[in-house]
Design a protein around this motif. Structure first.
Motif, PDB file in Angstrom:
ATOM      1  N   LEU A 124     -26.265 -38.918 -54.285  1.00 60.62           N
ATOM      2  CA  LEU A 124     -24.849 -39.330 -54.609  1.00 60.62           C
ATOM      3  C   LEU A 124     -24.498 -40.320 -53.576  1.00 60.62           C
ATOM      4  O   LEU A 124     -24.563 -39.749 -52.286  1.00 60.62           O
ATOM      5  CB  LEU A 124     -24.066 -38.471 -54.765  1.00 60.62           C
ATOM      6  CG  LEU A 124     -22.630 -38.560 -54.895  1.00 60.62           C
ATOM      7  CD1 LEU A 124     -22.344 -39.073 -56.334  1.00 60.62           C
ATOM      8  CD2 LEU A 124     -21.810 -37.068 -54.921  1.00 60.62           C
ATOM      9  N   PRO A 125     -24.021 -41.612 -53.793  1.00 60.68           N
ATOM     10  CA  PRO A 125     -23.413 -42.456 -52.416  1.00 60.68           C
ATOM     11  C   PRO A 125     -22.032 -41.672 -52.216  1.00 60.68           C
ATOM     12  O   PRO A 125     -21.382 -41.045 -52.845  1.00 60.68           O
ATOM     13  CB  PRO A 125     -23.444 -43.680 -53.112  1.00 60.68           C
ATOM     14  CG  PRO A 125     -23.923 -43.520 -54.383  1.00 60.68           C
ATOM     15  CD  PRO A 125     -23.972 -42.278 -55.043  1.00 60.68           C
ATOM     16  N   GLU A 126     -21.741 -42.036 -50.801  1.00 60.31           N
ATOM     17  CA  GLU A 126     -20.297 -41.712 -50.135  1.00 60.31           C
ATOM     18  C   GLU A 126     -19.258 -42.508 -50.854  1.00 60.31           C
ATOM     19  O   GLU A 126     -19.471 -43.594 -51.421  1.00 60.31           O
ATOM     20  CB  GLU A 126     -20.421 -41.850 -48.587  1.00 60.31           C
ATOM     21  CG  GLU A 126     -21.465 -41.007 -47.986  1.00 60.31           C
ATOM     22  CD  GLU A 126     -21.302 -40.586 -46.704  1.00 60.31           C
ATOM     23  OE1 GLU A 126     -20.400 -41.338 -46.085  1.00 60.31           O
ATOM     24  OE2 GLU A 126     -21.788 -39.617 -46.077  1.00 60.31           O
ATOM     25  N   ASN A 127     -18.435 -41.675 -50.896  1.00 59.54           N
ATOM     26  CA  ASN A 127     -16.888 -42.448 -51.043  1.00 59.54           C
ATOM     27  C   ASN A 127     -16.854 -42.902 -52.722  1.00 59.54           C
ATOM     28  O   ASN A 127     -16.444 -44.054 -52.975  1.00 59.54           O
ATOM     29  CB  ASN A 127     -16.589 -43.483 -50.174  1.00 59.54           C
ATOM     30  CG  ASN A 127     -16.382 -43.191 -48.779  1.00 59.54           C
ATOM     31  OD1 ASN A 127     -15.555 -42.183 -48.557  1.00 59.54           O
ATOM     32  ND2 ASN A 127     -16.990 -43.789 -47.944  1.00 59.54           N
ATOM     33  N   ARG A 128     -17.275 -42.184 -53.493  1.00 55.47           N
ATOM     34  CA  ARG A 128     -17.029 -42.622 -54.767  1.00 55.47           C
ATOM     35  C   ARG A 128     -16.251 -41.533 -55.770  1.00 55.47           C
ATOM     36  O   ARG A 128     -15.662 -40.539 -55.015  1.00 55.47           O
ATOM     37  CB  ARG A 128     -18.366 -42.264 -55.627  1.00 55.47           C
ATOM     38  CG  ARG A 128     -19.882 -43.323 -55.000  1.00 55.47           C
ATOM     39  CD  ARG A 128     -19.238 -44.823 -55.140  1.00 55.47           C
ATOM     40  NE  ARG A 128     -20.413 -45.550 -55.063  1.00 55.47           N
ATOM     41  CZ  ARG A 128     -20.755 -46.215 -54.059  1.00 55.47           C
ATOM     42  NH1 ARG A 128     -20.391 -45.833 -52.664  1.00 55.47           N
ATOM     43  NH2 ARG A 128     -21.763 -47.101 -54.077  1.00 55.47           N
ATOM     44  N   ASN A 129     -15.779 -42.129 -56.810  1.00 52.88           N
ATOM     45  CA  ASN A 129     -14.793 -41.055 -57.722  1.00 52.88           C
ATOM     46  C   ASN A 129     -15.913 -40.205 -58.577  1.00 52.88           C
ATOM     47  O   ASN A 129     -16.608 -40.957 -59.234  1.00 52.88           O
ATOM     48  CB  ASN A 129     -14.269 -41.919 -58.510  1.00 52.88           C
ATOM     49  CG  ASN A 129     -13.102 -42.908 -57.570  1.00 52.88           C
ATOM     50  OD1 ASN A 129     -12.523 -42.253 -56.871  1.00 52.88           O
ATOM     51  ND2 ASN A 129     -13.009 -44.160 -57.952  1.00 52.88           N
ATOM     52  N   VAL A 130     -15.700 -39.080 -58.649  1.00 55.68           N
ATOM     53  CA  VAL A 130     -16.653 -38.310 -59.422  1.00 55.68           C
ATOM     54  C   VAL A 130     -15.859 -37.544 -60.388  1.00 55.68           C
ATOM     55  O   VAL A 130     -14.782 -36.779 -60.288  1.00 55.68           O
ATOM     56  CB  VAL A 130     -17.336 -37.330 -58.245  1.00 55.68           C
ATOM     57  CG1 VAL A 130     -17.961 -35.997 -59.062  1.00 55.68           C
ATOM     58  CG2 VAL A 130     -18.267 -38.095 -57.412  1.00 55.68           C
TER      59      VAL A 130
END
Ligand SMILES: Cc1cc2nc3c(=O)[nH]c(=O)nc-3n(C[C@H](O)[C@H](O)[C@H](O)COP(=O)(O)O)c2cc1C
Length: 146
Positions: free
Chosen positions: A71-77
């Motif tokens: 999971l990349p950083e700073n994403r909307n989940v």
């Protein structure tokens, strides 16, 4: 906005029914089975759904490990999950990974899923007939309103 949903759905494919319906309603969504693509690159996606059946009161260990690694950083989940028992604090483990990655939580959708694990199998299972058509439609509505 590019969206993918990573999923683990191995017991009865209950969770897959929800994510398939979402992908059917929005052809731009990419579905990724984490067991088939354990090294999937999510960097191109800014909105990432994490979907799983509940195993031992948690998202599947495989998808938690996948999120931890990929999971990349700073994403909307957002979260989608199905479970046999009516209630439980099922998000705890996955949520700590998502927080660690500084991702924003957009919301969650969950419903019952047919469960024949262990002793439940001997009595024909619990949460029979779930997810229902209505619950599947609810997942699509949830997604559209994100
Ligand atoms: C090994 C195993 C453990 C499970 N543990 C739980 C649990 O702790 N709580 C719960 O509500 N359901 C539990 N279930 C039921 C599943 O969460 C439910 O059937 C779910 O819909 C399965 O999703 P899937 O078909 O997408 O894999 C368990 C099922 C299995 C096979």
């Amino acid at each position: 906005m590019k969206t993918c949903i990573v999923y683990y759905s191995k017991h009865h494919g209950n969770t897959k029914k929800l994510v398939d319906a979402i992908a059917g309603a929005d052809g731009s969504v990419t579905l990724i089975d984490v067991t088939e693509h354990p090294d999937a690159d999510l960097s191109a996606f800014d909105r990432i759904g994490i979907a799983s059946g509940i195993y031992f009161s948690s998202f599947a260990a495989q998808i938690v490990a996948f999120a931890d690694a990929r999971l990349p950083e700073n994403r909307n989940v957002f979260y989608i999950y199905t479970h046999g028992a009516p209630v439980g604090g099922f998000l705890k483990g996955i949520r700590s990974v998502v927080k660690k990655k500084h991702c924003r939580e957009l919301g969650k959708y969950h419903c019952l899923g047919f469960d024949t694990f262990g002793p439940f199998g001997k009595i024909g299972g619990i949460a029979k007939g779930h997810p229902t058509e209505k619950e599947i439609a609810g997942a699509v509505r949830f997604y559209k309103e994100l």
